[in-house]
Write an enzyme that holds these catalytic residues in place. Structure first.
Site, short mmCIF file in Angstrom:
data_model
loop_
_atom_site.label_atom_id
_atom_site.label_comp_id
_atom_site.label_asym_id
_atom_site.label_seq_id
_atom_site.Cartn_x
_atom_site.Cartn_y
_atom_site.Cartn_z
N ASP A 57 0.85 3.85 -3.52
CA ASP A 57 1.22 5.29 -3.48
C ASP A 57 2.22 5.42 -4.91
O ASP A 57 2.12 6.49 -5.43
CB ASP A 57 1.91 5.93 -2.31
CG ASP A 57 3.03 5.14 -1.81
OD1 ASP A 57 3.21 3.79 -2.26
OD2 ASP A 57 3.83 5.63 -1.05
N LEU B 252 0.91 -1.21 -0.08
CA LEU B 252 -0.03 0.03 -0.08
C LEU B 252 0.81 1.23 0.11
O LEU B 252 0.73 1.98 -1.06
CB LEU B 252 -0.85 0.08 0.99
CG LEU B 252 -1.78 1.33 1.53
CD1 LEU B 252 -2.62 1.73 0.61
CD2 LEU B 252 -2.41 1.25 2.80
N ASP B 253 1.61 1.37 1.18
CA ASP B 253 2.66 2.66 1.34
C ASP B 253 3.82 2.00 2.07
O ASP B 253 3.73 2.16 3.28
CB ASP B 253 1.74 3.62 2.00
CG ASP B 253 2.77 4.95 2.47
OD1 ASP B 253 4.01 4.85 1.72
OD2 ASP B 253 2.37 5.41 3.30
N PRO B 254 4.81 1.86 1.19
CA PRO B 254 4.91 1.97 -0.04
C PRO B 254 4.41 0.95 -1.08
O PRO B 254 4.37 -0.20 -0.70
CB PRO B 254 6.45 1.90 -0.40
CG PRO B 254 7.15 0.84 0.83
CD PRO B 254 5.96 1.29 1.87
#
Length: 399
Positions: free
Chosen positions: A144, A139-141
């Site tokens: 994004d 997801l993050d990272p």
């Protein structure tokens, strides 16, 4: 067991053979959707937990009992099970990744994780002649990065070769779908959350490189789709401008990657900040235990993930703005966090299995075209990102 050397035996063409995905870790980011995708793709999946019983419980809770193997994690047992062309997936804390990558390299297996690329991981990946190393693919990272590549590509098309002022922000947060007084529930180890607050953040604002020794002190109010949030920088934002393909003629005024929290978070966490600021490891560990008991993510709780990425460009005779927003709530089938970490990671693993990635280090996407492939896949699975763009001339005409 002695540490395996960083060497790789020759491997034959395994593109048509059935290989095993060794998924290590049964935490809350090990999602049903990710494991299901790998099974649908035809891979054998073995879930490694602290014990075989823990792994079996994890599979049962995700509706996958009997569809994947369950093993108790042990380095020697994993080494004996690894075969050339297998994929070793680490969902353990980042400190364990180098050891597991060494194991993969020694057995001609591939490696994947959702965490940031550390210097040690990059150094090991540079030795890989036949091994694919995939990181920053959650997801993050992860997602994004996909959004950033999309916006940069659109911005480049709009601004052309004009000398351009650029403002970039990327904020992500996992929060309770129903807010409590603490403005947070712990879906992963509280000690990890507190230690993240102890790490200085480096970023760019108003043309100046800044460092926040205590990131929460750099927090600001930040509305997303009219809803108030608080955001603060984390880690080192600056290297990502090159990773996202910012042209050299873009003059960066703002470049921040950070964390998003609900409005009122700073006030609710004031006592936590005081303990973190003390630097006393014992006090911080004790507080982490207390917070785990007071604010856990319970079975009946639902989570929410908000990821907002924005790029604003201006030049002599025009301006362009773009934003991507992902706002997703978990349900009884799966938490939003588990879905958004495990599914893109599993998609990256299918690309490894299909031979789409060359040996060496890879992130979720290395450019805009590849990012669109990932985003199209996620959209087909119901994970859509809202894209908004506006473009104007000096006369103020909306194009």
């Amino acid at each position: 067991m002695s540490e395996p050397s960083v060497s790789e035996p020759p491997v034959s063409d395994l593109s048509t053979s059935i290989r095993t995905v060794h998924w290590i870790g049964t935490g809350l980011s090990t999602g049903r959707s990710g494991l299901e995708l790998l099974l649908e793709h035809g891979a054998r999946v073995v879930l490694w937990g602290r014990t075989a019983a823990k792994a079996e419980q994890c599979l049962a809770a995700r509706g996958l009992a009997g569809r994947a193997g369950a093993r108790g994690f042990d380095t020697a047992a994993l080494a004996a099970a690894l075969a050339p062309g297998d994929v070793l997936v680490s969902m353990l804390p980042a400190a364990h990744h180098p050891e597991l990558l060494r194991l993969a390299l020694a057995h001609g297996a591939h490696f994947a994780c959702s965490s940031y690329v550390s210097p040690e991981l990059a150094e090991l990946a540079a030795t890989a002649e036949r091994t694919v190393v995939l990181a920053e693919a959650g997801l993050d990272p992860g997602i994004d990065h996909l959004m950033a590549h999309r916006l940069v590509e659109l911005g480049r098309a709009a601004a052309g070769e004009a000398v351009t002022t650029a403002d970039f922000t990327s904020y992500c947060g996992g929060l309770p779908a129903e807010l409590n007084e603490f403005r947070y529930r712990f879906s992963w180890a509280p000690l990890g959350v507190l230690n993240a607050l102890r790490s200085p953040a480096r970023y760019l604002r108003d043309w100046q490189q800044r460092t926040a020794p205590r990131p929460w002190e750099a927090a600001t109010e930040y509305p997303v789709a009219g809803e108030p949030f608080e955001v603060y920088p984390n880690r080192d934002s600056l290297p990502f401008a090159e990773q996202y393909g910012f042209p050299p003629h873009w003059r960066k005024r703002t470049f921040v990657r950070g964390t998003l929290r609900p409005a009122g978070w700073r006030a609710a966490w004031s006592e936590v900040f005081a303990t973190v600021e003390s630097g006393d490891d014992g006090r911080i560990a004790s507080l982490a235990g207390e917070l785990a008991e007071r604010h856990p993510m319970r079975e009946t709780d639902r989570d929410r993930v908000v990821l907002a990425v924005a790029l604003d460009l201006s030049w002599a005779d025009g301006a362009w703005s773009g934003s991507c927003l992902l706002d997703l709530r978990g349900d009884e089938r799966e938490s939003a966090m588990a879905l958004l970490v495990s599914l893109p990671l599993a998609y990256g693993i299918t690309r490894i299995l299909d031979g789409a990635l060359a040996p060496g280090l890879h992130r979720a996407a290395e450019g805009a075209r590849e990012a669109e492939q990932w985003l199209d896949f996620l959209a087909a699975r119901g994970i859509t990102t809202e894209l908004r763009t506006t473009e104007s001339t000096t006369q103020g005409a909306l194009l």
